[in-house]
Design a protein around this motif. Structure first.
Motif, short mmCIF file in Angstrom:
data_model
loop_
_atom_site.label_atom_id
_atom_site.label_comp_id
_atom_site.label_asym_id
_atom_site.label_seq_id
_atom_site.Cartn_x
_atom_site.Cartn_y
_atom_site.Cartn_z
N ASP A 1 -18.58 -38.52 17.28
CA ASP A 1 -17.88 -37.41 16.62
C ASP A 1 -18.81 -36.23 16.42
N ALA A 2 -20.11 -36.53 16.21
CA ALA A 2 -21.11 -35.48 16.03
C ALA A 2 -22.42 -35.96 16.63
N VAL A 3 -23.17 -35.01 17.16
CA VAL A 3 -24.52 -35.28 17.65
C VAL A 3 -25.45 -34.28 16.97
N TRP A 4 -26.75 -34.59 16.99
CA TRP A 4 -27.75 -33.73 16.38
C TRP A 4 -28.61 -33.13 17.47
N ALA A 5 -28.83 -31.82 17.39
CA ALA A 5 -29.63 -31.12 18.40
C ALA A 5 -30.71 -30.28 17.71
N ALA A 6 -31.74 -29.96 18.46
CA ALA A 6 -32.84 -29.14 17.92
C ALA A 6 -32.34 -27.73 17.59
N ALA A 7 -32.90 -27.18 16.53
CA ALA A 7 -32.52 -25.83 16.08
C ALA A 7 -33.64 -24.83 16.37
N GLY A 8 -34.36 -25.07 17.48
CA GLY A 8 -35.37 -24.11 17.92
C GLY A 8 -36.79 -24.41 17.50
N THR A 9 -36.98 -25.43 16.67
CA THR A 9 -38.32 -25.84 16.27
C THR A 9 -38.39 -27.36 16.33
N PRO A 10 -39.60 -27.92 16.38
CA PRO A 10 -39.73 -29.38 16.38
C PRO A 10 -39.54 -30.01 14.99
N HIS A 11 -39.04 -29.22 14.04
CA HIS A 11 -38.85 -29.72 12.68
C HIS A 11 -37.43 -29.53 12.17
#
Length: 170
Positions: free
Chosen positions: A134-144
């Motif tokens: 239903d949802a996945v998590w992706a990077a928001a432009g930083t490794p944190h």
């Protein structure tokens, strides 16, 4: 300080990615972005930090197809089958892009590349395995920093073509 920079600072998202979200009308994503000081550089680190399954992580990987960068989005539990990418693109050769090419193409460092909001327009392939959640998590432009997104929204915002490019399990 600009609103995008302020929003990015508060969320942990990279300012360029925050600006991309704003331009797409996705300011609400910043409110859902989570920052992890220990890092989310790898899919395993991200899944452990978030407390989700490895397959709920979206990896953003840059390859070179006949020397032209292409972004491949795949779930964190899978590996990309370079031969399947080559066949999908009709390329003679597909290789993993180096760190310099990744940064030059996307504007982000390996370990923090988001699925969209890049410096240059790049062809994007998204493996169908991402649609299993239903949802996945992706990077928001930083490794944190990471953000949750519905897989179909991810594909749409990335301008991706749905394909089958992950390695098949035996």
């Amino acid at each position: 300080m600009t609103t995008a920079a302020t929003d990015a600072e508060e969320s942990g998202a990279h300012p360029r990615f925050a600006a991309a979200l704003r331009s797409l009308g996705l300011e609400d994503v910043l409110a859902r972005t989570r920052r992890f000081p220990e890092g989310t550089r790898t899919a395993a680190e991200a899944a452990a930090a978030i407390g989700c399954e490895l397959s709920q992580i979206c990896k953003s990987l840059v390859f070179a197809a006949d020397g032209v960068p292409v972004l491949v989005l795949v779930d964190g539990a899978s590996r990309v089958d370079v031969e399947r990418v080559r066949a999908e693109l009709g390329a003679a050769e597909v290789t993993r892009a180096g760190a310099g090419t990744v940064r030059e193409t996307t504007g982000y460092a390996i370990g923090g590349v988001p699925p969209f909001g890049h410096r240059t327009r790049t062809r994007v392939l998204a493996d169908r395995s991402l649609l299993a959640h239903d949802a996945v998590w992706a990077a928001a432009g930083t490794p944190h920093a990471v953000f949750p997104v519905a897989p179909r929204d991810l594909v749409a915002h990335a301008g991706a073509t749905l394909v089958d490019v992950r390695e098949r399990t035996a």
